[in-house]
Design an enzyme around this catalytic site. Structure first.
Site, PDB file in Angstrom:
ATOM      1  N   CYS A   1      -4.661  -1.425  -1.781  1.00 14.15           N
ATOM      2  CA  CYS A   1      -4.814   0.005  -2.045  1.00 14.15           C
ATOM      3  C   CYS A   1      -5.787   0.172  -3.208  1.00 14.15           C
ATOM      4  O   CYS A   1      -5.546  -0.347  -4.303  1.00 14.15           O
ATOM      5  CB  CYS A   1      -3.437   0.569  -2.415  1.00 14.15           C
ATOM      6  SG  CYS A   1      -3.466   2.279  -2.940  1.00 14.15           S
TER       7      CYS A   1
ATOM      8  N   CYS B   1     -10.957   3.548   0.434  1.00 14.91           N
ATOM      9  CA  CYS B   1      -9.510   3.712   0.600  1.00 14.91           C
ATOM     10  C   CYS B   1      -9.122   2.890   1.823  1.00 14.91           C
ATOM     11  O   CYS B   1      -9.794   2.955   2.861  1.00 14.91           O
ATOM     12  CB  CYS B   1      -9.186   5.189   0.822  1.00 14.91           C
ATOM     13  SG  CYS B   1      -7.474   5.485   1.346  1.00 14.91           S
TER      14      CYS B   1
ATOM     15  N   GLU C   1      -1.236   8.770   8.144  1.00 20.45           N
ATOM     16  CA  GLU C   1       0.196   8.412   8.079  1.00 20.45           C
ATOM     17  C   GLU C   1       0.968   9.045   9.246  1.00 20.45           C
ATOM     18  O   GLU C   1       1.926   8.486   9.741  1.00 20.45           O
ATOM     19  CB  GLU C   1       0.806   8.893   6.747  1.00 20.45           C
ATOM     20  CG  GLU C   1       0.390   8.074   5.535  1.00 20.45           C
ATOM     21  CD  GLU C   1       0.975   6.673   5.546  1.00 20.45           C
ATOM     22  OE1 GLU C   1       2.138   6.502   5.922  1.00 20.45           O
ATOM     23  OE2 GLU C   1       0.239   5.723   5.193  1.00 20.45           O
TER      24      GLU C   1
ATOM     25  N   ASP D   1       0.862  -1.188   0.000  1.00 20.06           N
ATOM     26  CA  ASP D   1       0.000   0.000   0.000  1.00 20.06           C
ATOM     27  C   ASP D   1       0.895   1.233   0.000  1.00 20.06           C
ATOM     28  O   ASP D   1       2.107   1.142   0.215  1.00 20.06           O
ATOM     29  CB  ASP D   1      -0.913   0.013   1.240  1.00 20.06           C
ATOM     30  CG  ASP D   1      -1.829   1.240   1.271  1.00 20.06           C
ATOM     31  OD1 ASP D   1      -2.312   1.647   0.195  1.00 20.06           O
ATOM     32  OD2 ASP D   1      -2.048   1.805   2.357  1.00 20.06           O
ATOM     33  N   SER D   2       0.269   2.392  -0.171  1.00 19.96           N
ATOM     34  CA  SER D   2       1.015   3.650  -0.141  1.00 19.96           C
ATOM     35  C   SER D   2       1.486   3.971   1.272  1.00 19.96           C
ATOM     36  O   SER D   2       2.035   5.045   1.491  1.00 19.96           O
ATOM     37  CB  SER D   2       0.122   4.777  -0.628  1.00 19.96           C
ATOM     38  OG  SER D   2      -1.000   4.884   0.217  1.00 19.96           O
TER      39      SER D   2
ATOM     40  N   HIS E   1      -6.920   3.155   3.951  1.00 18.27           N
ATOM     41  CA  HIS E   1      -6.557   3.896   5.166  1.00 18.27           C
ATOM     42  C   HIS E   1      -7.796   4.199   6.033  1.00 18.27           C
ATOM     43  O   HIS E   1      -7.690   4.341   7.246  1.00 18.27           O
ATOM     44  CB  HIS E   1      -5.910   5.246   4.811  1.00 18.27           C
ATOM     45  CG  HIS E   1      -4.456   5.169   4.414  1.00 18.27           C
ATOM     46  ND1 HIS E   1      -4.046   4.590   3.242  1.00 18.27           N
ATOM     47  CD2 HIS E   1      -3.331   5.622   5.037  1.00 18.27           C
ATOM     48  CE1 HIS E   1      -2.709   4.693   3.150  1.00 18.27           C
ATOM     49  NE2 HIS E   1      -2.261   5.318   4.226  1.00 18.27           N
TER      50      HIS E   1
HETATM   51  N1  DGL Z   1      -4.704   3.446   0.852  1.00 17.12           N
HETATM   52  C1  DGL Z   1      -4.815   3.767  -0.498  1.00 17.12           C
HETATM   53  C2  DGL Z   1      -6.155   3.477  -1.082  1.00 17.12           C
HETATM   54  O1  DGL Z   1      -6.762   2.506  -0.698  1.00 17.12           O
HETATM   55  C3  DGL Z   1      -4.125   4.971  -1.039  1.00 17.12           C
HETATM   56  C4  DGL Z   1      -4.290   6.256  -0.368  1.00 17.12           C
HETATM   57  C5  DGL Z   1      -3.344   7.244  -0.976  1.00 17.12           C
HETATM   58  O2  DGL Z   1      -2.133   6.984  -0.899  1.00 17.12           O
HETATM   59  O3  DGL Z   1      -3.790   8.243  -1.523  1.00 17.12           O
HETATM   60  O4  DGL Z   1      -6.619   4.162  -1.956  1.00 17.12           O
END
Ligand code: DGL
Length: 264
Positions: free
Chosen positions: A76, A186, A154, A13-14, A188
């Protein structure tokens, strides 16, 4: 490439958000080893171009392949909706992706209005539009970019005033449009569920895709004879290319984890 049952499941993931999916996988498949790649240095992906996201995903895949993974979970939504088809074309390994759960929300809504909170990169992707068109063309889909939320998570500011204020601004207009389902698009965002709940109340159902991704991972491993049949608990290696403080905090309840700061 030869994938073996005892090899780990790779997840990327990011940043820290994909651990919400990774935890669902560990919960469902406790005997599997995993390698988690947190590309926090490049977060947020949601503000990057499709070409940038594709290049990053290729690099993440190459790093996980060097670790000998047997399957890759793209934990992600932004990466999945922009890059998964290219990854599947370029690499000889199974990929599991995550997309906003529009279908179950569209099937269940009574008010005929659902909300999708996701990144700009996901909401502008071709794949997202295709899915929305396929499953939700007869209801109202209220899309909201969650710009600003990923950096707050984050930086371990989940319970902060700033996060609550931003959520209030993002969610209040959706609730005013009578949504009865809110899709967290997302990986996150599941970490914000208590704060989201405070704002939207208990009449709106929150859906995310973590459990579905874990189920799909199990199914594909089974079909490909790649399930690890040991009775031992899995071991988990997490690598981050940024200060792993938030990552460490979010996974503190999971056993057998090693967290490393790695330059990539
Ligand atoms: N967690 C990611 C997602 O599901 C990416 C969030 C991001 O880095 O913008 O989209």
């Amino acid at each position: 490439m030869l994938q073996k049952p005892e090899s780990p499941i790779g997840v990327f993931d990011s940043g820290v958000g994909g651990t919400s999916i990774w935890k669902e996988i560990i919960h469902r498949l406790p005997n599997e080893n995993t390698v988690y790649l947190a590309d926090s240095k490049n977060a947020p992906y949601g503000e990057k171009s499709e070409q940038e996201i594709i290049a990053i995903c290729i690099k993440n895949t190459e790093i996980l392949l060097q670790k000998g993974v047997k399957i890759i979970v793209v934990a992600c939504n932004t990466a999945t909706t922009n890059a998964i088809n290219i990854l599947r074309d370029q690499f000889d390994i199974p990929f599991i992706g995550i997309e906003p759960a529009i279908k179950p929300a569209a099937l269940a809504t009574k008010t005929k209005a659902i909300g999708i909170l996701a990144t700009k990169g996901t909401l502008s992707s071709h794949l997202f539009h295709e899915t929305a068109q396929k499953f939700a063309s007869n209801i109202s889909v209220i899309e909201q970019e969650g710009t600003g939320l990923v950096p707050l998570i984050e930086n371990n500011l989940i319970n902060s005033f700033e996060t609550k204020q931003l959520l209030q601004n993002l969610l209040t207009p959706m609730v005013a449009q009578n949504i009865d389902y809110l899709v967290l698009g997302c990986s996150h965002y599941p970490y914000l569920i208590p704060e989201i709940r405070e704002i939207i109340g208990d009449k709106v159902t929150i859906i995310d895709s973590g459990c579905a991704v874990a189920k799909q991972t199990e199914k594909i491993l089974f079909e490909k004879n790649l399930r690890n049949n040991t009775i031992q608990k899995g071991k988990h290696y997490l690598m981050s290319n940024s200060d792993p403080k938030t990552l460490t905090h979010l996974v503190k309840d999971i056993e057998n984890t090693v967290i490393d700061y790695v330059i990539f």
